[in-house]
Write a protein that holds these residues in place. Structure first.
Motif, PDB file in Angstrom:
ATOM      1  N   SER A   8       0.832  -1.214   0.000  1.00  0.00           N
ATOM      2  CA  SER A   8       0.000   0.000   0.000  1.00  0.00           C
ATOM      3  C   SER A   8       0.862   1.256   0.000  1.00  0.00           C
ATOM      4  O   SER A   8       0.360   2.352  -0.165  1.00  0.00           O
ATOM      5  CB  SER A   8      -0.920   0.055   1.232  1.00  0.00           C
ATOM      6  N   GLY A   9       2.181   1.063   0.249  1.00  0.00           N
ATOM      7  CA  GLY A   9       3.029   2.247   0.440  1.00  0.00           C
ATOM      8  C   GLY A   9       4.407   2.118  -0.162  1.00  0.00           C
ATOM      9  O   GLY A   9       4.552   1.733  -1.305  1.00  0.00           O
ATOM     10  N   SER A  10       5.429   2.400   0.662  1.00  0.00           N
ATOM     11  CA  SER A  10       6.807   2.525   0.150  1.00  0.00           C
ATOM     12  C   SER A  10       7.359   1.179  -0.358  1.00  0.00           C
ATOM     13  O   SER A  10       8.235   1.137  -1.202  1.00  0.00           O
ATOM     14  CB  SER A  10       7.732   3.068   1.235  1.00  0.00           C
ATOM     15  N   GLY A  11       6.818   0.095   0.179  1.00  0.00           N
ATOM     16  CA  GLY A  11       7.229  -1.204  -0.336  1.00  0.00           C
ATOM     17  C   GLY A  11       8.627  -1.629   0.048  1.00  0.00           C
ATOM     18  O   GLY A  11       9.263  -2.414  -0.660  1.00  0.00           O
ATOM     19  N   SER A  12       9.142  -1.148   1.172  1.00  0.00           N
ATOM     20  CA  SER A  12      10.515  -1.551   1.540  1.00  0.00           C
ATOM     21  C   SER A  12      10.578  -3.046   1.830  1.00  0.00           C
ATOM     22  O   SER A  12      11.568  -3.706   1.518  1.00  0.00           O
ATOM     23  CB  SER A  12      11.004  -0.743   2.741  1.00  0.00           C
ATOM     24  N   ASN A  13       9.512  -3.604   2.385  1.00  0.00           N
ATOM     25  CA  ASN A  13       9.498  -5.059   2.616  1.00  0.00           C
ATOM     26  C   ASN A  13       9.380  -5.814   1.293  1.00  0.00           C
ATOM     27  O   ASN A  13       9.974  -6.877   1.122  1.00  0.00           O
ATOM     28  CB  ASN A  13       8.350  -5.441   3.552  1.00  0.00           C
ATOM     29  N   MET A  14       8.630  -5.250   0.350  1.00  0.00           N
ATOM     30  CA  MET A  14       8.523  -5.857  -0.982  1.00  0.00           C
ATOM     31  C   MET A  14       9.902  -5.909  -1.617  1.00  0.00           C
ATOM     32  O   MET A  14      10.307  -6.935  -2.185  1.00  0.00           O
ATOM     33  CB  MET A  14       7.569  -5.043  -1.848  1.00  0.00           C
ATOM     34  N   LEU A  85       1.704 -10.266   2.023  1.00  0.00           N
ATOM     35  CA  LEU A  85       1.236  -8.913   2.354  1.00  0.00           C
ATOM     36  C   LEU A  85       2.432  -8.179   2.942  1.00  0.00           C
ATOM     37  O   LEU A  85       3.072  -8.673   3.878  1.00  0.00           O
ATOM     38  CB  LEU A  85       0.093  -8.970   3.366  1.00  0.00           C
ATOM     39  N   ALA A  86       2.753  -7.021   2.386  1.00  0.00           N
ATOM     40  CA  ALA A  86       3.949  -6.287   2.826  1.00  0.00           C
ATOM     41  C   ALA A  86       3.607  -4.809   2.919  1.00  0.00           C
ATOM     42  O   ALA A  86       3.689  -4.078   1.937  1.00  0.00           O
ATOM     43  CB  ALA A  86       5.085  -6.532   1.834  1.00  0.00           C
ATOM     44  N   GLY A  87       3.175  -4.406   4.086  1.00  0.00           N
ATOM     45  CA  GLY A  87       2.723  -3.032   4.238  1.00  0.00           C
ATOM     46  C   GLY A  87       1.396  -2.822   3.527  1.00  0.00           C
ATOM     47  O   GLY A  87       1.085  -1.754   3.037  1.00  0.00           O
ATOM     48  N   PHE A  88       0.623  -3.896   3.443  1.00  0.00           N
ATOM     49  CA  PHE A  88      -0.704  -3.836   2.803  1.00  0.00           C
ATOM     50  C   PHE A  88      -1.704  -3.459   3.881  1.00  0.00           C
ATOM     51  O   PHE A  88      -1.812  -4.171   4.881  1.00  0.00           O
ATOM     52  CB  PHE A  88      -1.057  -5.183   2.174  1.00  0.00           C
ATOM     53  N   ASN A 106       1.982 -12.453   6.183  1.00  0.00           N
ATOM     54  CA  ASN A 106       1.947 -11.032   6.498  1.00  0.00           C
ATOM     55  C   ASN A 106       3.072 -10.712   7.474  1.00  0.00           C
ATOM     56  O   ASN A 106       3.445 -11.557   8.294  1.00  0.00           O
ATOM     57  CB  ASN A 106       0.613 -10.630   7.127  1.00  0.00           C
ATOM     58  N   ILE A 107       3.578  -9.494   7.368  1.00  0.00           N
ATOM     59  CA  ILE A 107       4.541  -9.037   8.376  1.00  0.00           C
ATOM     60  C   ILE A 107       3.873  -7.947   9.202  1.00  0.00           C
ATOM     61  O   ILE A 107       3.181  -7.082   8.671  1.00  0.00           O
ATOM     62  CB  ILE A 107       5.856  -8.530   7.753  1.00  0.00           C
ATOM     63  N   HIS A 108       4.030  -8.078  10.513  1.00  0.00           N
ATOM     64  CA  HIS A 108       3.382  -7.148  11.440  1.00  0.00           C
ATOM     65  C   HIS A 108       4.445  -6.610  12.391  1.00  0.00           C
ATOM     66  O   HIS A 108       5.224  -7.403  12.941  1.00  0.00           O
ATOM     67  CB  HIS A 108       2.281  -7.883  12.219  1.00  0.00           C
ATOM     68  N   PRO A 109       4.473  -5.289  12.594  1.00  0.00           N
ATOM     69  CA  PRO A 109       5.563  -4.698  13.382  1.00  0.00           C
ATOM     70  C   PRO A 109       5.344  -4.773  14.899  1.00  0.00           C
ATOM     71  O   PRO A 109       5.334  -3.751  15.605  1.00  0.00           O
ATOM     72  CB  PRO A 109       5.591  -3.247  12.900  1.00  0.00           C
ATOM     73  N   SER A 110       5.150  -5.998  15.406  1.00  0.00           N
ATOM     74  CA  SER A 110       5.140  -6.199  16.861  1.00  0.00           C
ATOM     75  C   SER A 110       5.522  -7.653  17.140  1.00  0.00           C
ATOM     76  O   SER A 110       5.544  -8.478  16.225  1.00  0.00           O
ATOM     77  CB  SER A 110       3.747  -5.930  17.465  1.00  0.00           C
ATOM     78  N   VAL A 169      13.284  -1.387  14.051  1.00  0.00           N
ATOM     79  CA  VAL A 169      12.595  -2.633  13.700  1.00  0.00           C
ATOM     80  C   VAL A 169      12.607  -2.883  12.190  1.00  0.00           C
ATOM     81  O   VAL A 169      12.784  -4.024  11.744  1.00  0.00           O
ATOM     82  CB  VAL A 169      11.135  -2.607  14.224  1.00  0.00           C
ATOM     83  N   LEU A 170      12.440  -1.830  11.407  1.00  0.00           N
ATOM     84  CA  LEU A 170      12.282  -2.009   9.954  1.00  0.00           C
ATOM     85  C   LEU A 170      13.408  -2.829   9.301  1.00  0.00           C
ATOM     86  O   LEU A 170      13.128  -3.752   8.532  1.00  0.00           O
ATOM     87  CB  LEU A 170      12.101  -0.654   9.255  1.00  0.00           C
ATOM     88  N   PRO A 171      14.685  -2.541   9.605  1.00  0.00           N
ATOM     89  CA  PRO A 171      15.735  -3.376   8.998  1.00  0.00           C
ATOM     90  C   PRO A 171      15.618  -4.858   9.385  1.00  0.00           C
ATOM     91  O   PRO A 171      15.980  -5.737   8.609  1.00  0.00           O
ATOM     92  CB  PRO A 171      17.032  -2.767   9.541  1.00  0.00           C
ATOM     93  N   MET A 172      15.098  -5.093  10.581  1.00  0.00           N
ATOM     94  CA  MET A 172      14.911  -6.491  11.001  1.00  0.00           C
ATOM     95  C   MET A 172      13.786  -7.137  10.200  1.00  0.00           C
ATOM     96  O   MET A 172      13.818  -8.312   9.858  1.00  0.00           O
ATOM     97  CB  MET A 172      14.588  -6.573  12.499  1.00  0.00           C
ATOM     98  N   GLU A 173      12.751  -6.327   9.846  1.00  0.00           N
ATOM     99  CA  GLU A 173      11.682  -6.836   8.978  1.00  0.00           C
ATOM    100  C   GLU A 173      12.270  -7.297   7.655  1.00  0.00           C
ATOM    101  O   GLU A 173      11.900  -8.353   7.118  1.00  0.00           O
ATOM    102  CB  GLU A 173      10.638  -5.745   8.728  1.00  0.00           C
ATOM    103  N   HIS A 174      13.197  -6.506   7.168  1.00  0.00           N
ATOM    104  CA  HIS A 174      13.789  -6.788   5.846  1.00  0.00           C
ATOM    105  C   HIS A 174      14.678  -8.026   5.874  1.00  0.00           C
ATOM    106  O   HIS A 174      14.974  -8.600   4.828  1.00  0.00           O
ATOM    107  CB  HIS A 174      14.580  -5.569   5.357  1.00  0.00           C
TER     108      HIS A 174
HETATM  109  C1  GRF Z   1       6.206  -1.710   8.074  1.00  0.00           C
HETATM  110  O1  GRF Z   1       6.360  -1.275   9.414  1.00  0.00           O
HETATM  111  C2  GRF Z   1       5.524  -3.063   8.095  1.00  0.00           C
HETATM  112  O2  GRF Z   1       5.776  -3.774   9.295  1.00  0.00           O
HETATM  113  C3  GRF Z   1       4.082  -2.704   8.038  1.00  0.00           C
HETATM  114  O3  GRF Z   1       4.037  -1.625   7.121  1.00  0.00           O
HETATM  115  C4  GRF Z   1       5.210  -0.812   7.346  1.00  0.00           C
HETATM  116  C5  GRF Z   1       5.718  -0.271   6.040  1.00  0.00           C
HETATM  117  O4  GRF Z   1       6.142  -1.348   5.272  1.00  0.00           O
HETATM  118  N1  GRF Z   1       3.305  -3.828   7.636  1.00  0.00           N
HETATM  119  P1  GRF Z   1       6.779  -1.128   3.783  1.00  0.00           P
HETATM  120  O5  GRF Z   1       7.953  -0.173   3.925  1.00  0.00           O
HETATM  121  O6  GRF Z   1       5.695  -0.507   2.912  1.00  0.00           O
HETATM  122  O7  GRF Z   1       7.190  -2.489   3.355  1.00  0.00           O
END
Ligand code: GRF
Length: 195
Positions: A8-14, A85-88, A106-110, A169-174
């Motif tokens: 839905s956004g920047s897509g850094s996890n994508m 799902l990555a920031g969806f 899905n990735i969830h930031p907690s 946390v974000l780099p750990m998500e990646h």
């Molecule tokens: C991240 O914190 C992720 O955990 C959450 O959305 C945020 C932005 O993710 N689901 P991304 O940069 O769009 O991948």
């Protein structure tokens, strides 16, 4: 294995997921789909030669069923084996979840099961938690429920704000999400624990 990634956004996890699927990795990204036209992640996907699509939920005001039907139609055209799902930021109904039963991550930031829903870092700080992190889980009908496939932990530092904690946390998500996906596509459900 064919992986579709919803953003839905920047897509850094994508980006982290897409860039992990190279060489002898058994999966490849086949589609990046956003519910938000112009989401930053779309350009990043195109720059990587990954097919992109937009299914704008605002085009289906008050009709979640119609939005999900359009989502499913576009996704099925890519014949994904796994949906990440990555920031969806849309809640998916049991109809969508059942259509891809057992194949949605899905990735969830907690550190689930703590802090399901939004504002996770602010809530961890308010609770005075000594650590925070992120979780990758299988998506079920229960929001941010489902079996946990991996977690990454970071310390909460004195003076942390939601922003400084999110940045830790974000780099750990990646790191976490690609590690979980690599196991998931081989059928390995052994949870990933980072660090
Ligand atoms: C991240 O914190 C992720 O955990 C959450 O959305 C945020 C932005 O993710 N689901 P991304 O940069 O769009 O991948």
């Amino acid at each position: 294995k064919r992986v579709a990634i919803l953003i839905s956004g920047s897509g850094s996890n994508m980006v982290a997921l897409a860039d992990s699927m190279t060489g002898d990795h058994p999966a490849r990204p086949v589609l990046v789909l956003s519910n938000v036209p112009g989401a930053g992640g779309l350009a990043k996907a195109e720059a990587r030669g990954i097919d992109t699509a937009v299914v704008d939920h605002k085009a289906y005001p008050g009709d979640r069923e119609a939005f999900e039907a359009a989502l499913i139609e576009r996704l099925d055209a890519a014949a994904p084996d796994v949906i990440c799902l990555a920031g969806f930021m849309r809640i998916l109904t049991p109809r969508f979840i059942n259509h891809y039963a057992g194949r949605i991550l899905n990735i969830h930031p907690s550190l689930l099961p703590k802090y399901k829903g939004l504002d996770t870092h602010a809530r961890a700080l308010s609770a005075g938690d000594a650590e925070a992190g992120c979780s990758v889980h299988e998506v079920t009908a229960e929001l941010d429920g489902g079996p946990i496939l991996g977690q990454a932990r970071v310390p909460v530092e004195p003076g942390d704000t939601a922003e400084t904690l999110a940045a830790r946390v974000l780099p750990m998500e990646h790191r976490l999400y690609p590690a979980v996906l690599a196991r998931f596509v081989t059928g390995d459900r052994t949870p990933v624990a980072l660090p």
